[in-house]
Design a protein around this motif. Structure first.
Motif, PDB file in Angstrom:
ATOM      1  N   ASP A 141      -1.167  -7.231  -8.408  1.00 54.38           N
ATOM      2  CA  ASP A 141      -0.159  -7.841  -7.622  1.00 54.38           C
ATOM      3  C   ASP A 141      -0.823  -7.877  -6.044  1.00 54.38           C
ATOM      4  OD1 ASP A 141       2.103  -8.254  -9.063  1.00 54.38           O
ATOM      5  OD2 ASP A 141       2.442  -6.271  -8.997  1.00 54.38           O
ATOM      6  N   SER A 142      -1.742  -7.010  -5.707  1.00 56.12           N
ATOM      7  CA  SER A 142      -2.349  -7.247  -4.286  1.00 56.12           C
ATOM      8  C   SER A 142      -3.351  -8.318  -4.222  1.00 56.12           C
ATOM      9  CB  SER A 142      -3.179  -5.937  -3.911  1.00 56.12           C
ATOM     10  OG  SER A 142      -4.156  -5.626  -4.830  1.00 56.12           O
ATOM     11  N   LYS A 168      -2.597 -11.247  -5.205  1.00 55.84           N
ATOM     12  CA  LYS A 168      -2.041 -12.536  -4.910  1.00 55.84           C
ATOM     13  C   LYS A 168      -2.047 -13.152  -3.745  1.00 55.84           C
ATOM     14  CE  LYS A 168       1.333 -12.289  -8.747  1.00 55.84           C
ATOM     15  NZ  LYS A 168       3.314 -12.403  -8.972  1.00 55.84           N
ATOM     16  N   ASN A 210      -3.815  -3.253  -9.498  1.00 55.50           N
ATOM     17  CA  ASN A 210      -4.282  -3.854  -8.281  1.00 55.50           C
ATOM     18  C   ASN A 210      -3.874  -5.437  -8.297  1.00 55.50           C
ATOM     19  OD1 ASN A 210      -6.189  -5.508  -9.453  1.00 55.50           O
ATOM     20  ND2 ASN A 210      -8.126  -3.986  -8.321  1.00 55.50           N
TER      21      ASN A 210
END
Length: 349
Positions: A272-273, A275, A270
């Motif tokens: 990247d989510s 950011k 998770n």
């Protein structure tokens, strides 16, 4: 004209020669501090000293790929530096040679189930960067021996690996409890478990984590059981050479990043989510606000790299030694501080 000023026990020498000396010392210190990181970058890989084969901590799989909790620390350091967790040369070491290999510069970091003690920390020229596994020494016996407590081992022959803290711990425990024993000493952990199976000793002693791993190598693992006594504190962690604060920080904060990520709920899947959000702690951790890698000679997204490529502490624990592994070790003391354990990391800020 050179003048001197004394403050306490420190003598300050003023004038151009002193300024040149101070500048030279500052440059020399800066070069010394940056030496290991620069060497690793120039070489293009990290040299990591590991156990030659301890399931769950460091051992090659059937394809020759190194796996384990200690291995993942090295993969994290590599990810922080190179944005690639696999730029690591693993150097297997036994207990006797591990610290010498670090002192001599044969390896950059030792990540090999090594107990942090005062003598190792102050006399051997190494710095421990943290504790990635809180452990304690125990005893493994064949069930057929019919013993339920370590205090019933009077006269027993005990298999011990040389060059470890277990030798002194056993001597202390049996002396305090007025129990006699015979030490059967081997060079490697594999030899100790072979000695137990061959009947050369009645009991095998080591860190409990190592006993779990060694039991998986026995021809009849279900025939062996750990006694209830835990006779020592064994804080296990990676170490580096003294005198290189920058490198010390790189390795130390690799572990701290993994612990902080678990606490914040950041995983490989998770991250990247996470950011672009408004959480200031999250933004600092991901390198979106300020540059907290600069002081270590790393890029701003150093922590992001570690978690993206390797995972948080809970993930590497579960995969290597936890319930999703053959060892099936409970988190216990290695749970986060918020869950009653001892794993606690300073914040990235």
């Amino acid at each position: 004209m050179v003048s001197k000023k004394t403050v306490g026990n420190i003598v300050f020498v003023m004038g151009k020669p002193a300024l040149l000396v101070a500048a030279t010392l500052a440059v020399g210190l800066s070069q010394a501090q940056a030496a290991t990181l620069d060497t690793v970058k120039e070489r293009g890989e990290l040299k990591c000293g590991v156990n030659s084969g301890l399931a769950g901590f460091s051992s090659p799989d059937d394809k020759g790929v190194w796996r384990g909790l200690d291995v993942d620390l090295c993969r994290g350091v590599s990810a922080a530096i190179f944005n690639d967790p696999d730029k690591v040369q693993y150097i297997p070491l036994n207990a006797k040679e591990r610290l010498t290999a670090l002192q001599s510069g044969e390896i950059d970091v030792l990540s090999r189930n090594t107990t942090w003690t005062s003598s190792r920390d102050t006399e051997l020229g190494v710095n421990f960067t943290g504790v990635n596994y809180y452990d304690g020494q125990g005893f493994l016996i064949n069930k057929s021996l019919g013993v339920a407590s370590a205090k019933d081992l009077d006269g027993a022959a005990i298999c011990i690996q040389s060059g470890t803290t277990t030798e002194l711990n056993v001597a202390d425990y049996f002396r305090k409890n007025d129990i006699n024993y015979t030490a059967v000493v081997f060079d490697t952990s594999d030899q100790t478990v072979q000695g137990l199976e061959a009947g050369r000793c009645d009991v095998l002693t080591s860190d409990l984590s190592q006993l779990y791993a060694l039991r998986t190598k026995m021809s009849n693992p279900d025939g062996a059981v750990a006694l209830p006594e835990v006779i020592s504190k064994e804080p296990l962690g990676p170490s580096v050479r003294q005198g290189d604060d920058q490198w010390f920080n790189v390795v130390k904060w690799t572990h701290f990043a993994m612990v902080n990520a678990e606490e914040m709920g950041i995983t490989k899947a998770n991250i990247d989510s996470m950011k672009g959000g408004n959480n200031p702690d999250m933004r600092r951790f991901l390198g979106e606000d300020a540059d907290f890698g600069k002081g270590m000679g790393l890029p701003a997204d150093w922590a992001y790299r570690i978690i993206k490529h390797v995972g948080n502490y809970g993930e590497i624990f579960e995969t290597n030694v936890g319930q999703s592994s053959p060892l099936k070790i409970d988190r216990g003391l290695n749970a986060l501080w918020t869950e009653g354990g001892l794993q606690y990391a300073p914040p990235v800020r």
